[in-house]
Motif scaffolding. Structure first.
Motif, PDB file in Angstrom:
ATOM      1  N   ARG A 173       0.839  -1.210   0.000  1.00 38.65           N
ATOM      2  CA  ARG A 173       0.000   0.000   0.000  1.00 38.65           C
ATOM      3  C   ARG A 173       0.875   1.262   0.000  1.00 38.65           C
ATOM      4  O   ARG A 173       0.581   2.235  -0.692  1.00 38.65           O
ATOM      5  N   THR A 174       1.939   1.252   0.773  1.00 35.74           N
ATOM      6  CA  THR A 174       2.838   2.405   0.841  1.00 35.74           C
ATOM      7  C   THR A 174       3.549   2.608  -0.486  1.00 35.74           C
ATOM      8  O   THR A 174       3.667   3.741  -0.976  1.00 35.74           O
ATOM      9  N   GLU A 193       2.494   1.655  -3.427  1.00 36.19           N
ATOM     10  CA  GLU A 193       1.480   2.134  -4.365  1.00 36.19           C
ATOM     11  C   GLU A 193       1.241   3.634  -4.175  1.00 36.19           C
ATOM     12  O   GLU A 193       1.159   4.381  -5.145  1.00 36.19           O
ATOM     13  N   GLU A 194       1.159   4.083  -2.932  1.00 36.84           N
ATOM     14  CA  GLU A 194       0.930   5.501  -2.655  1.00 36.84           C
ATOM     15  C   GLU A 194       2.094   6.361  -3.150  1.00 36.84           C
ATOM     16  O   GLU A 194       1.883   7.445  -3.701  1.00 36.84           O
ATOM     17  N   ILE A 244       1.725   6.639  -6.936  1.00 35.98           N
ATOM     18  CA  ILE A 244       0.609   7.532  -7.282  1.00 35.98           C
ATOM     19  C   ILE A 244       1.016   8.991  -7.091  1.00 35.98           C
ATOM     20  O   ILE A 244       0.793   9.830  -7.967  1.00 35.98           O
ATOM     21  N   ARG A 245       1.639   9.307  -5.960  1.00 36.87           N
ATOM     22  CA  ARG A 245       2.047  10.694  -5.701  1.00 36.87           C
ATOM     23  C   ARG A 245       3.105  11.177  -6.692  1.00 36.87           C
ATOM     24  O   ARG A 245       3.069  12.327  -7.132  1.00 36.87           O
TER      25      ARG A 245
END
Length: 136
Positions: free
Chosen positions: A117-118, A120-121, A124-125
């Motif tokens: 999840r981290t 992926e974030e 995305i950012r």
């Protein structure tokens, strides 16, 4: 976090498939082996991001078979390497940017889902900073 830029394959061949060596493969593969040993032995391993472009190469995940190759395995157009990732056959080549994060989760959080999840974030950012135009 260390940032290493190189032009090499970042996997360790371990397959009965016929494998060809490439002179530019040893540097990143050696870095990965060293990092893996440091983590396994409980040593201090700094987080590392390897960013590279592969020479033209096919990689096969741990459960993949040569049946998914659309060419004669005895005469491949490019080298074939078995990797320690999941999935099937993937082609990597010049122009394709590949990133290999090596993160010691003992320093962060020992949770694969948290890590994914981290990661992926972060992607995305980072991508939000660019404007994309759809080609079609």
């Amino acid at each position: 976090m260390s940032l290493l830029g190189s032009y090499s394959l970042a996997s360790i061949p371990s397959s009965p498939l016929p494998l060809r060596s490439h002179p530019k493969l040893s540097s990143s593969a050696q870095t990965l082996r060293e990092k893996k040993l440091q983590i396994e032995n409980g040593g201090d391993c700094s987080d590392t991001l390897i960013i590279l472009q592969h020479p033209s190469v096919y990689t096969l995940g741990t459960a993949s078979t040569h049946h998914n190759l659309n060419f004669d395995i005895e005469n491949p157009p490019f080298p074939i390497y078995r990797t320690e990732r999941g999935g099937e056959v993937t082609f990597h080549g010049p122009g394709q940017l590949v990133m290999y994060p090596i993160i010691n989760l003992r320093r962060h959080k020992m949770d694969l889902h948290w890590y994914l999840r981290t990661l992926e974030e972060v992607v995305i950012r980072a991508l939000q900073r660019f404007q994309f135009r759809l080609l079609g």
